[in-house]
Design a protein around this motif. Structure first.
Motif, PDB file in Angstrom:
ATOM      1  N   VAL A 151       2.297  -3.784   7.033  1.00  0.00           N
ATOM      2  CA  VAL A 151       1.671  -3.299   5.809  1.00  0.00           C
ATOM      3  C   VAL A 151       2.306  -1.987   5.397  1.00  0.00           C
ATOM      4  CG1 VAL A 151      -0.478  -2.617   4.741  1.00  0.00           C
ATOM      5  CG2 VAL A 151      -0.477  -4.405   6.426  1.00  0.00           C
ATOM      6  N   ILE A 152       2.377  -1.065   6.332  1.00  0.00           N
ATOM      7  CA  ILE A 152       2.919   0.255   6.006  1.00  0.00           C
ATOM      8  C   ILE A 152       3.350   0.934   7.298  1.00  0.00           C
ATOM      9  CG2 ILE A 152       0.708   1.414   6.126  1.00  0.00           C
ATOM     10  CD1 ILE A 152       1.583   3.171   3.861  1.00  0.00           C
ATOM     11  N   THR A 153       4.354   1.774   7.195  1.00  0.00           N
ATOM     12  CA  THR A 153       4.747   2.595   8.336  1.00  0.00           C
ATOM     13  C   THR A 153       4.622   4.042   7.939  1.00  0.00           C
ATOM     14  OG1 THR A 153       6.298   0.945   9.015  1.00  0.00           O
ATOM     15  CG2 THR A 153       6.541   3.083   9.989  1.00  0.00           C
ATOM     16  N   LEU A 154       3.967   4.818   8.763  1.00  0.00           N
ATOM     17  CA  LEU A 154       3.744   6.214   8.448  1.00  0.00           C
ATOM     18  C   LEU A 154       4.037   6.998   9.710  1.00  0.00           C
ATOM     19  CD1 LEU A 154       2.600   7.168   5.748  1.00  0.00           C
ATOM     20  CD2 LEU A 154       0.522   7.702   6.923  1.00  0.00           C
ATOM     21  N   MET A 192       0.334   5.232  -1.424  1.00  0.00           N
ATOM     22  CA  MET A 192      -0.035   6.040  -0.264  1.00  0.00           C
ATOM     23  C   MET A 192       0.998   7.111   0.048  1.00  0.00           C
ATOM     24  SD  MET A 192      -1.209   4.639   3.349  1.00  0.00           S
ATOM     25  CE  MET A 192      -1.829   5.697   4.611  1.00  0.00           C
ATOM     26  N   ILE A 193       2.256   6.724   0.179  1.00  0.00           N
ATOM     27  CA  ILE A 193       3.237   7.695   0.646  1.00  0.00           C
ATOM     28  C   ILE A 193       3.791   8.433  -0.553  1.00  0.00           C
ATOM     29  CG2 ILE A 193       5.458   7.935   1.740  1.00  0.00           C
ATOM     30  CD1 ILE A 193       4.695   5.679   3.508  1.00  0.00           C
ATOM     31  N   VAL A 203       0.827  -1.215   0.000  1.00  0.00           N
ATOM     32  CA  VAL A 203       0.000   0.000   0.000  1.00  0.00           C
ATOM     33  C   VAL A 203       0.855   1.255   0.000  1.00  0.00           C
ATOM     34  CG1 VAL A 203      -0.300   0.156   2.473  1.00  0.00           C
ATOM     35  CG2 VAL A 203      -2.084   0.949   1.005  1.00  0.00           C
ATOM     36  N   ASP A 204       2.116   1.164   0.419  1.00  0.00           N
ATOM     37  CA  ASP A 204       2.916   2.380   0.406  1.00  0.00           C
ATOM     38  C   ASP A 204       3.147   2.891  -1.013  1.00  0.00           C
ATOM     39  OD1 ASP A 204       4.234   0.109  -0.016  1.00  0.00           O
ATOM     40  OD2 ASP A 204       6.060   0.634   1.037  1.00  0.00           O
TER      41      ASP A 204
END
Lengths: 446, 579
Positions: B41-44, A443-444, A439-440
């Motif tokens: 899944v993701i790091t934010l 997303m990012i 998903v990054d």
């Protein structure tokens, strides 16, 4: 970057020959995969040439627009069958793809504006050219003038910025700051109308109802995202006033999102319902962008991608029913599970993605937008809960009304789904739900 | 080829998985082992969204029970749904349901729990609306929307937990216990659990969901889906102790237990009686949970799952034989015709009542004795024991209606007890509902509970059960003219038998206002003021102005000439003024 522009341009001569429909579609898909292999850096604009550049956000949105344009061709096979100005349709589609590609790949604010407005023309042509009822003229006017009314001040704003700072490159916007109310409103409003924000959303249901399936798909899939893209690019310029004034848009969008989701329950036109649901989702996106925090910016981009795929798929489904029953009314589109049980599965999958069920991108986007809005003010919890609840409500309403129970007894003849349609829906749903694994990537973006 | 139907394959697979889970559970509980897996899944902003998996004895045991029940339910539906056209769809939906239940069980992370939690809501919606009629349509909508309330609360919990920088809630339960945000989180979690487990403001969906096919009721609405809320609270239990909201939960769940027990006595629909008894048992689990004894709640959850699934499966057999009639007034004397099914029915019913040495006895008796032992107010105490009596009351009433009285449906009938597919699957659960109580109590309670009570308190369970049983016997023998006496207490009777008006309140009571609001908004804003001040309004203004100017321009030549002369005169006048 320029090679893709030329690829689109050199596809145009194909439109003037016969039987090039599927070739153009396949070439678009090829282009999508070629574009996917582009080298992208997370931190900087890459692939610079003339005014073109590409960072993660424009990369994702260009991918989405090529994807949706390709799916639009797949969805409107009916035109090909009836021979309804197929060549013009293809030309229009390529022109639209060109405009969208240029909009997203421009580094220059003015050129962005130019193509932002330019993409209206093929949309308008789609609606008034291939729409169904005579009301499409009015719908086209609404589409055109709502957007133009707010975007001419944007043009003045861009001139003002250029006059003051001799620079309208996106990358350098972060080094400038303007503290000027009129500029703030003129820069923001055009994108808010495009999104659309509540109160200025009236053009969207009208345009959707009158547009052919391809028009609806492009409107829901990409056109609304143009507004979000513009906001995400422009807000860095207006930080000071944004901190003061953004609460207005957040409040309008959140309360409006709740109101819109209630209005969805009163819709009897499938397309109108889906259009209203887009307004509701875009309300949350506006809220997330306007909080100006990291979760909001990331989540709004992610929800834009997710919503682009999801609502476009929903419009495809509505059209699949329309082609069989010649009506979009929920009173006639009933009990489809008896005729098309496999299609009912796709209805359910896309409906559940629309109400942000896991593991869709919409859920991830909604979670991050809720995070951003809740860290902005915990009182937004009330509206977010209502929006989230009622968006499930109208999704279920749409699904169960169309799929469950008895079918319309005035039905004379019917045919079940064809494999093109299943492929079409799968191509909407798979990226929507599988991209959560990486998903990054969507997303990012900075 | 017929032997390897989708039902048989799924049965085999699920049963095998269940046994594997059982072995793993024994290994884990012996070595006191926990496995924790995380996939990012993701790091934010240094906040990680992870999909995590927690395997400890609790999740493995629960998975074992879910898989066992689902395997036999699928095997059962091979016969029960044999004339169904879309059997594959049905089985796939059930498998999806089991899958999301397992995802719910194994995830200790509030984001990844959403995968199972939302999945349960959606799949159970599909299962409830499986039959194509109005009743299932409405029931499905009620079920899905009630469960959606829980989903929304979980979403809000996610945003509140952002404060801690991670969504692995198990790490914060002890550490952040006195934090203000944690109060908010735990109250939201409690409400979410209450929706899934159908506690009092949200209980109307559980009896409505009986519109689903009976195997679904056996699996979904008795043993697994509805216990998801209880399971979530068991996981969160460390956080919840000493909270004010937990006291409220105790009262609400006690009232749920009481309300469901009373409503079950007024009900004549076989499946609804069982659903209401499920509701009552859920109230029991929730209330003992909110008194701070999660292991007892978990114990009762597991034993209850076994005998309640069996009860539903027996009900399914009976409904099949009665030509799809569910009214218990039309049944009777079936123990003469279908002894094996009646045997299963009676054993599961008695296990529900807590008759010694059946599954329910071990958990229910322990719970009630712990209630007697703890420091409670009188109201809660009465509610507990009255509900126990009521359980016996509706069970005996049901048994009398089904087994003893005369068969009332038609003069020609064909009851048969030789459907071995159904019977075999029921045998598995019959075995489990006899032994699971003792087996579990030896296995999961490593140190025994010390219970110390005076004789009368100890015998209280027996007193209320006997009392309830007698009343149930008398009520089932009641004649029609004494039934008519209920008309004298019409108001209170309708209040009690309609689940305290909850189904009406949560459907007609709510949706009218929101639909009306939506209609008004559409009428006055979208088609009203917004149009007036943008599209249509602008159009009218421009049109009227252009008509107005047009009016001045469409004139005689003389008027133009005249105005020309006038303007010239005025200009001349100004020129004179200037010089």
């Amino acid at each position: 970057m320029m090679k893709f522009m030329f690829m689109i341009i050199f596809m145009i001569p194909l439109c003037f020959k016969k039987n090039m429909f599927w070739l153009v579609q396949n070439l678009m898909m090829l282009m999508m995969f070629m574009f996917m292999n582009l080298n992208i850096s997370i931190y900087y604009n890459t692939n610079l040439s003339y005014m073109f550049s590409c960072d993660i956000m424009s990369f994702g949105l260009i991918l989405l627009s090529i994807w949706i344009c390709m799916l639009m061709l797949m969805a409107s096979e009916n035109l090909l069958k009836m021979g309804f100005y197929v060549n013009f349709f293809l030309l229009n589609m390529l022109f639209m793809l060109l405009m969208l590609y240029l909009t997203f790949s421009m580094m220059n604010l003015f050129m962005f504006y130019l193509f932002f407005e330019g993409s209206l023309i093929p949309t308008l042509l789609l609606i008034v050219g291939w729409g169904y009822q005579p009301e499409r003229i009015q719908a086209g006017m609404y589409l055109l003038f709502y957007t133009l009314f707010a975007s001419l001040p944007l043009l003045m704003g861009i001139f003002y910025i250029f006059n003051k700072s001799n620079n309208i490159m996106f990358y350098f916007l972060k080094f400038m700051s303007f503290d000027f109310y009129l500029l703030y409103f003129s820069m923001i409003l055009a994108f808010l109308v495009k999104m659309p924000m509540y109160f200025v959303h009236l053009w969207l249901p009208k345009a959707h109802v009158e547009a052919p399936v391809s028009g609806s798909m492009i409107l829901a899939g990409i056109m609304l995202k143009l507004g979000g893209y513009g906001l995400l690019r422009i807000l860095i310029l207006l930080e000071k006033l944004s901190l003061k004034l953004n609460f207005i848009w957040i409040i309008i969008s959140l309360v409006g999102g709740f109101y819109i989701s209630l209005k969805c329950f009163c819709q009897v036109d499938m397309k109108s319902l889906i259009a209203y649901s887009s307004v509701c989702h875009m309300g949350v996106v506006i809220g997330g962008i306007m909080t100006l925090n990291y979760w909001g910016f990331m989540g709004s981009y992610l929800l834009m991608i997710g919503h682009g795929l999801c609502s476009s798929g929903m419009f495809c489904l509505a059209n699949i029913n329309f082609e069989r029953l010649n009506s979009r009314s929920l009173y006639i589109n009933k009990g489809m599970m008896n005729f098309m049980p496999s299609m009912s599965l796709w209805w359910f999958l896309l409906m559940s993605s629309n109400m942000a069920a896991p593991p869709s991108l919409n859920l991830m986007g909604e979670i991050s937008l809720i995070n951003s809005l809740m860290s902005w003010s915990w009182l937004s919890m009330i509206m977010l809960m209502l929006i989230s609840f009622f968006s499930a409500g109208y999704s279920l309403y749409l699904y169960s009304y169309t799929q469950h129970g008895k079918y319309y007894s005035g039905l004379y003849s019917f045919y079940t789904g064809v494999s093109r349609e299943y492929l079409l829906l799968m191509l909407h749903w798979l990226p929507l739900n599988l991209m959560i694994l990486k998903v990054d990537w969507v997303m990012i973006w900075f | 080829m017929k032997k390897f139907s989708i039902c048989f394959i799924s049965f085999f697979f699920l049963f095998f998985m269940s046994m594997v889970n059982f072995m793993m559970m024994i290994y884990f509980i012996m070595n006191n082992m926990v496995i924790f897996l995380e996939w990012e899944v993701i790091t934010l902003n240094s906040v990680s969204v992870v999909m995590s998996i927690l395997l400890d004895w609790m999740s493995l045991l629960f998975m074992m029970f879910v898989l066992l029940i689902s395997s036999v339910v699928i095997y059962y539906s091979k016969s029960y749904m044999s004339s169904e056209l879309n059997l594959n769809r049905f089985i796939i939906l059930v498998l999806l349901f089991v899958f999301s239940m397992i995802l719910l069980i194994i995830s200790p992370n509030i984001v990844s729990i959403l995968l199972g939690w939302d999945g349960l809501g959606l799949v159970s919606y599909c299962l409830v609306i499986y039959y194509q009629n109005f009743k299932s349509y409405n029931a499905g909508m009620l079920t899905a929307l009630s469960n959606r309330v829980g989903d929304v609360f979980i979403l809000m919990v996610i945003s509140w937990m952002l404060n801690y920088g991670s969504w692995n809630y198990i790490f914060y339960l002890m550490f952040m216990k006195n934090d203000y945000e944690m109060y908010m989180i735990s109250s939201l979690i409690i409400i979410a659990a209450m929706t899934k487990s159908a506690q009092i403001p949200f209980s109307s969906w559980l009896p409505a969901a009986m519109a689903a096919p009976t195997p679904v009721s056996a699996l979904v609405h008795s043993s697994t889906l509805v216990t998801a809320g209880v399971y979530l609270l068991i996981r969160f239990n460390l956080l919840l102790i000493d909270m004010l909201f937990l006291k409220i939960l105790l009262l609400l769940s006690g009232l749920t237990m009481f309300m469901a027990g009373i409503s079950a006595n007024y009900e004549f629909d076989l499946k609804k009686i069982i659903a209401l008894s499920t509701l009552s048992q859920l109230g029991l689990m929730m209330s003992i949970l909110s008194m701070g004894m999660p292991d007892l709640a978990f114990f009762h959850l597991l034993t209850h799952a076994m005998f309640k699934a069996l009860l539903f499966m027996c009900a399914g057999v009976i409904i099949h034989m009665m030509n799809d009639t569910q009214d218990i007034r039309l049944m009777g004397g079936i123990s003469n015709y279908i002894p094996m099914t009646s045997l299963c029915m009676n054993i599961s019913n008695l296990a529900l009542c807590g008759i010694p040495f059946l599954a329910g006895f071990y958990s229910k008796d322990l719970i009630l004795e712990m209630v007697s032992l703890s420091n409670l107010n009188l109201l809660i105490y009465y509610i507990y024991y009255l509900s126990t009596g009521l359980t016996m009351f509706y069970t005996i009433r049901l048994i009398m209606y089904l087994m003893v009285n005369d068969y009332n449906l038609m003069s020609i009938y064909n009851l048969y007890d030789e459907d071995y597919t159904m019977l075999k699957s029921m045998m598995v659960l019959l075995f489990m509902s006899v032994i699971s109580g003792s087996m579990l109590s030896w296995m999961i309670f490593l140190n025994p509970y010390m219970i110390y009570l005076p004789l009368n308190m100890k015998m209280m369970v027996v007193y209320v059960s006997l009392l309830g049983g007698f009343i149930g016997y008398f009520v089932s023998n009641m004649m029609i003219y004494s039934m008519n006496k209920f008309l004298m207490t019409y108001n209170i009777s309708s209040f009690l038998c309609l689940m305290w008006f909850m189904p009406s309140l949560s459907t007609y009571g709510l949706n009218y206002y929101f639909l009306k609001l939506g209609q008004n908004l559409l009428k006055y804003i979208d088609l009203g003021w917004s149009e007036l001040y943008s599209g249509q309004g602008m159009y009218y203004i421009l049109k009227n102005y252009s008509i107005f100017y047009n009016f001045y321009q469409v004139n005689n030549f003389k008027i133009y000439l005249f105005s020309f002369v006038m303007w010239m005169m005025i200009l001349y006048y100004f020129m004179l003024m200037k010089f």
